[in-house]
Scaffold this active site. Structure first.
Site, PDB file in Angstrom:
ATOM      1  N   HIS A 117      -0.769 -12.227  -0.095  1.00 41.84           N
ATOM      2  CA  HIS A 117      -1.666 -11.238  -0.698  1.00 41.84           C
ATOM      3  C   HIS A 117      -2.453 -11.758  -1.911  1.00 41.84           C
ATOM      4  CE1 HIS A 117      -1.972  -6.568  -0.926  1.00 41.84           C
ATOM      5  NE2 HIS A 117      -3.091  -7.117  -1.325  1.00 41.84           N
ATOM      6  N   TYR A 139       0.860  -1.196   0.000  1.00 43.53           N
ATOM      7  CA  TYR A 139       0.000   0.000   0.000  1.00 43.53           C
ATOM      8  C   TYR A 139       0.893   1.242   0.000  1.00 43.53           C
ATOM      9  CZ  TYR A 139      -3.880  -3.179   0.902  1.00 43.53           C
ATOM     10  OH  TYR A 139      -4.811  -4.191   0.812  1.00 43.53           O
ATOM     11  N   GLY A 143     -16.230   3.441  -5.366  1.00 37.57           N
ATOM     12  CA  GLY A 143     -17.643   3.035  -5.409  1.00 37.57           C
ATOM     13  C   GLY A 143     -18.406   3.155  -4.104  1.00 37.57           C
ATOM     14  N   SER A 185     -12.719  -4.348   0.134  1.00 38.40           N
ATOM     15  CA  SER A 185     -13.621  -3.411  -0.563  1.00 38.40           C
ATOM     16  C   SER A 185     -15.068  -3.751  -0.210  1.00 38.40           C
ATOM     17  CB  SER A 185     -13.403  -3.423  -2.082  1.00 38.40           C
ATOM     18  OG  SER A 185     -12.147  -2.883  -2.417  1.00 38.40           O
ATOM     19  N   PRO A 186     -15.407  -3.838   1.082  1.00 34.05           N
ATOM     20  CA  PRO A 186     -16.746  -4.281   1.481  1.00 34.05           C
ATOM     21  C   PRO A 186     -17.845  -3.297   1.112  1.00 34.05           C
ATOM     22  CG  PRO A 186     -15.554  -3.447   3.391  1.00 34.05           C
ATOM     23  CD  PRO A 186     -14.564  -3.512   2.248  1.00 34.05           C
ATOM     24  N   LEU A 187     -17.457  -2.050   0.779  1.00 33.56           N
ATOM     25  CA  LEU A 187     -18.457  -1.051   0.390  1.00 33.56           C
ATOM     26  C   LEU A 187     -18.472  -0.827  -1.122  1.00 33.56           C
ATOM     27  CD1 LEU A 187     -17.718   1.521   3.247  1.00 33.56           C
ATOM     28  CD2 LEU A 187     -19.612  -0.112   3.132  1.00 33.56           C
ATOM     29  N   GLY A 188     -17.670  -1.608  -1.839  1.00 32.19           N
ATOM     30  CA  GLY A 188     -17.628  -1.438  -3.288  1.00 32.19           C
ATOM     31  C   GLY A 188     -16.376  -0.741  -3.773  1.00 32.19           C
ATOM     32  N   GLY A 189     -15.437  -0.480  -2.847  1.00 28.31           N
ATOM     33  CA  GLY A 189     -14.151   0.106  -3.247  1.00 28.31           C
ATOM     34  C   GLY A 189     -14.100   1.612  -3.053  1.00 28.31           C
TER      35      GLY A 189
HETATM   36  N1  LIG Z   1      -6.482  -8.241  -0.291  1.00 30.08           N
HETATM   37  C1  LIG Z   1      -6.630  -7.448  -1.331  1.00 30.08           C
HETATM   38  O1  LIG Z   1      -6.263  -7.781  -2.467  1.00 30.08           O
HETATM   39  C2  LIG Z   1      -7.257  -6.108  -1.119  1.00 30.08           C
HETATM   40  C3  LIG Z   1      -7.641  -5.314  -2.217  1.00 30.08           C
HETATM   41  C4  LIG Z   1      -8.244  -4.083  -1.951  1.00 30.08           C
HETATM   42  C5  LIG Z   1      -8.444  -3.671  -0.647  1.00 30.08           C
HETATM   43  N2  LIG Z   1      -8.030  -4.447   0.403  1.00 30.08           N
HETATM   44  C6  LIG Z   1      -8.230  -4.037   1.807  1.00 30.08           C
HETATM   45  O2  LIG Z   1      -9.591  -3.818   2.021  1.00 30.08           O
HETATM   46  C7  LIG Z   1      -9.770  -2.528   2.577  1.00 30.08           C
HETATM   47  C8  LIG Z   1     -11.117  -1.967   2.178  1.00 30.08           C
HETATM   48  O3  LIG Z   1     -11.231  -1.846   0.780  1.00 30.08           O
HETATM   49  P1  LIG Z   1     -11.199  -0.431   0.043  1.00 30.08           P
HETATM   50  O4  LIG Z   1     -10.583   0.575   0.902  1.00 30.08           O
HETATM   51  O5  LIG Z   1     -10.616  -0.698  -1.304  1.00 30.08           O
HETATM   52  O6  LIG Z   1     -12.731  -0.152  -0.257  1.00 30.08           O
HETATM   53  P2  LIG Z   1     -14.046   0.079   0.654  1.00 30.08           P
HETATM   54  O7  LIG Z   1     -13.774  -0.273   2.050  1.00 30.08           O
HETATM   55  O8  LIG Z   1     -15.155  -0.618  -0.041  1.00 30.08           O
HETATM   56  O9  LIG Z   1     -14.266   1.626   0.483  1.00 30.08           O
HETATM   57  C9  LIG Z   1     -13.377   2.542   1.047  1.00 30.08           C
HETATM   58  C10 LIG Z   1     -13.965   3.924   0.964  1.00 30.08           C
HETATM   59  O10 LIG Z   1     -15.205   3.930   1.623  1.00 30.08           O
HETATM   60  C11 LIG Z   1     -15.426   5.175   2.217  1.00 30.08           C
HETATM   61  N3  LIG Z   1     -16.195   4.904   3.453  1.00 30.08           N
HETATM   62  C12 LIG Z   1     -15.810   4.101   4.469  1.00 30.08           C
HETATM   63  N4  LIG Z   1     -16.767   4.044   5.419  1.00 30.08           N
HETATM   64  C13 LIG Z   1     -17.781   4.839   4.983  1.00 30.08           C
HETATM   65  C14 LIG Z   1     -19.040   5.188   5.525  1.00 30.08           C
HETATM   66  N5  LIG Z   1     -19.472   4.679   6.683  1.00 30.08           N
HETATM   67  N6  LIG Z   1     -19.838   6.031   4.810  1.00 30.08           N
HETATM   68  C15 LIG Z   1     -19.416   6.527   3.623  1.00 30.08           C
HETATM   69  N7  LIG Z   1     -18.213   6.239   3.054  1.00 30.08           N
HETATM   70  C16 LIG Z   1     -17.401   5.392   3.736  1.00 30.08           C
HETATM   71  C17 LIG Z   1     -14.062   5.747   2.549  1.00 30.08           C
HETATM   72  O11 LIG Z   1     -14.102   7.126   2.258  1.00 30.08           O
HETATM   73  P3  LIG Z   1     -13.028   8.179   2.820  1.00 30.08           P
HETATM   74  O12 LIG Z   1     -11.753   7.831   2.116  1.00 30.08           O
HETATM   75  O13 LIG Z   1     -13.589   9.484   2.397  1.00 30.08           O
HETATM   76  O14 LIG Z   1     -12.924   8.000   4.284  1.00 30.08           O
HETATM   77  C18 LIG Z   1     -13.114   4.938   1.704  1.00 30.08           C
HETATM   78  O15 LIG Z   1     -12.385   5.676   0.761  1.00 30.08           O
HETATM   79  C19 LIG Z   1      -8.582  -1.742   2.036  1.00 30.08           C
HETATM   80  O16 LIG Z   1      -8.388  -0.547   2.740  1.00 30.08           O
HETATM   81  C20 LIG Z   1      -7.505  -2.751   2.178  1.00 30.08           C
HETATM   82  O17 LIG Z   1      -7.059  -2.787   3.528  1.00 30.08           O
HETATM   83  C21 LIG Z   1      -7.450  -5.660   0.173  1.00 30.08           C
END
Ligand SMILES: NC(=O)c1ccc[n+]([C@@H]2O[C@H](COP(=O)([O-])OP(=O)(O)OC[C@H]3O[C@@H](n4cnc5c(N)ncnc54)[C@H](OP(=O)(O)O)[C@@H]3O)[C@@H](O)[C@H]2O)c1
Length: 285
Positions: free
Chosen positions: A128, A53, A215, A208-212
Site C-alpha cells: 500500500h 478501508y 473533490g 483518486s482519479p477525480l480529485g478524491g
Molecule cells: N493507494 C492509495 O493510497 C489510495 C488512496 C486513496 C484512494 N485509493 C483508491 O482509489 C479509489 C478512488 O479514489 P477516491 O475514491 O479517493 O476518489 P475519486 O475516485 O477521485 O472520487 C470518488 C468520488 O467520486 C464520485 N464519483 C465517482 N464517479 C463519478 C461520476 N461519474 N460523476 C460524479 N461523481 C462521481 C463518487 O461519489 P459517490 O460517493 O456519491 O458515488 C466518489 O465519492 C479509492 O476508492 C481507492 O480504491 C487508493
C-alpha cells in the site's frame, strides 16, 4: 467495455474503487452492494480495495468483506472479476492512518485478506505505501515470497516513486504488474511514474482519479476545462476526466471510487468516450 491489461489478465479499462463504501461517510450496506452490482453490470471487472478501508482498526477488512459479499450475491458470472487488495496500511483509530511494511506482518496480512475475500490466492496484492522504517526491498521481498508460495497471483505497489518502481521490479524478478499512485487533473505530479509504467509495460492505476471523495464534484477545482469538453460531447466532466486519463497511455486503468450506482455507471462510460487529439492536448496543459 474496452479492455486493458494487468499482467496476463484483461480487465475493463475503468475499475471501481471501494474506499468510499467503507471509510468515513460510507453509505449503508444495501446501497454499497447496489453500487458494486451496478459496476459489474456496466462491465467493470477490476475492483480495488484494501484491508485498511475501514473506519478504524477494529473492523480491519470491512471493504474486502463487503466486496466478497457483493460478488457472492451477484446473479451473473464473476469469474472474470479481478479483486485487487492492498496491505501495509493501518487505521489505528478513526481518522488516522499508519504504515507497517514489516515483511512478516505483510505476509500475515495477505493471508488474512485472502481469507476475507474467500479465495485461495489473491488476484492482485499491492504493497500500500512505503514504510520509512523498513527498507523498501524488504517489504517488496514479502510480495516475492507471497508469489512464490501461491498466496497471491500478481504483485503490485502503490505510492511509489520511479526509483522504487525500478527497485520493486528488480526484487520481484520482473514480476511487478501494477503501480497505483495518486493522479488526477489536480494532482499531476505522478506523471513521471505513469510514463515509466508506460515504458516498462506495467499497469498504472490512478487513485483518486477525480480529485478524491471531497473533490470529485468539481474535479478538485480543475473542472472548467473538462466542463467545456464535456458540453461538446454531452457527457459529464467526470467522464471526460477519466477518458483523458485513459488517453495518456494504454497502461492506464483508473479506479474511480463510488458509493452510488449512478456514479460508477457514469464513470464506466468513459471507456467508450473518444476525445480528439486537440482536446487531450488542451486538457493536458
Ligand atoms: N493507494 C492509495 O493510497 C489510495 C488512496 C486513496 C484512494 N485509493 C483508491 O482509489 C479509489 C478512488 O479514489 P477516491 O475514491 O479517493 O476518489 P475519486 O475516485 O477521485 O472520487 C470518488 C468520488 O467520486 C464520485 N464519483 C465517482 N464517479 C463519478 C461520476 N461519474 N460523476 C460524479 N461523481 C462521481 C463518487 O461519489 P459517490 O460517493 O456519491 O458515488 C466518489 O465519492 C479509492 O476508492 C481507492 O480504491 C487508493
Amino acid at each position: 467495455m474496452q479492455l486493458r491489461t494487468i499482467g496476463q489478465i484483461q480487465v475493463g479499462a475503468i475499475g471501481l474503487g471501494g474506499m468510499p463504501m467503507s471509510i468515513e461517510g460510507r453509505p449503508d450496506e444495501e446501497r454499497s452492494i447496489a453500487t458494486i452490482h451496478a459496476a459489474l453490470d456496466a462491465g467493470v471487472t477490476l475492483i480495488d480495495t484494501a484491508d485498511a478501508y475501514t473506519l478504524a482498526g477494529d473492523e480491519q477488512g470491512h471493504n474486502e468483506e463487503l466486496i466478497a459479499r457483493a460478488l457472492r450475491q451477484y446473479g451473473g458470472d464473476t469469474s472474470g472479476v479481478l479483486v485487487a487488495t492492498k496491505g501495509g496500511h493501518l487505521r489505528p483509530e478513526p481518522g488516522a492512518w499508519a504504515q507497517n511494511g514489516d515483511p512478516a506482518y505483510l505476509k500475515e496480512a495477505a493471508k488474512a485478506s485472502a481469507q476475507r475475500l474467500g479465495v485461495d490466492a489473491i488476484g492482485l496484492y499491492q504493497f500500500h505505501r512505503p514504510d520509512p522504517t523498513v527498507p523498501y526491498a524488504d517489504s517488496v521481498g514479502a510480495l516475492a515470497e507471497l508469489l512464490d508460495e501461491g498466496v497471491i497471483r500478481m504483485a503490485g505497489i502503490s505510492n511509489a516513486n520511479p526509483d522504487q518502481i525500478r527497485e520493486a521490479q528488480e526484487v520481484l524478478g520482473g514480476r511487478l504488474v501494477s503501480v497505483q499512485n495518486q493522479f488526477s487533473p489536480k494532482f499531476r505530479s505522478s506523471l513521471p511514474e505513469l510514463e515509466l509504467c508506460a515504458e516498462l509495460g506495467i499497469a498504472f492505476l490512478p487513485w483518486s482519479p477525480l480529485g478524491g471523495i471531497q473533490g470529485a464534484a468539481d474535479l478538485g477545482g480543475q473542472g472548467a476545462a473538462f466542463e467545456k469538453v464535456a458540453e461538446a460531447h454531452g457527457v459529464s466532466p467526470q467522464q471526460v476526466c477519466l477518458a483523458w486519463e485513459l488517453a495518456l497511455a494504454p497502461v492506464v486503468i483508473p479506479i474511480p471510487g463510488a458509493s452510488r450506482p449512478a456514479s460508477i455507471q457514469d464513470s464506466a462510460l468513459a471507456a467508450e468516450l473518444t476525445l480528439t487529439a486537440e482536446e487531450i492536448e488542451a486538457l493536458s496543459k
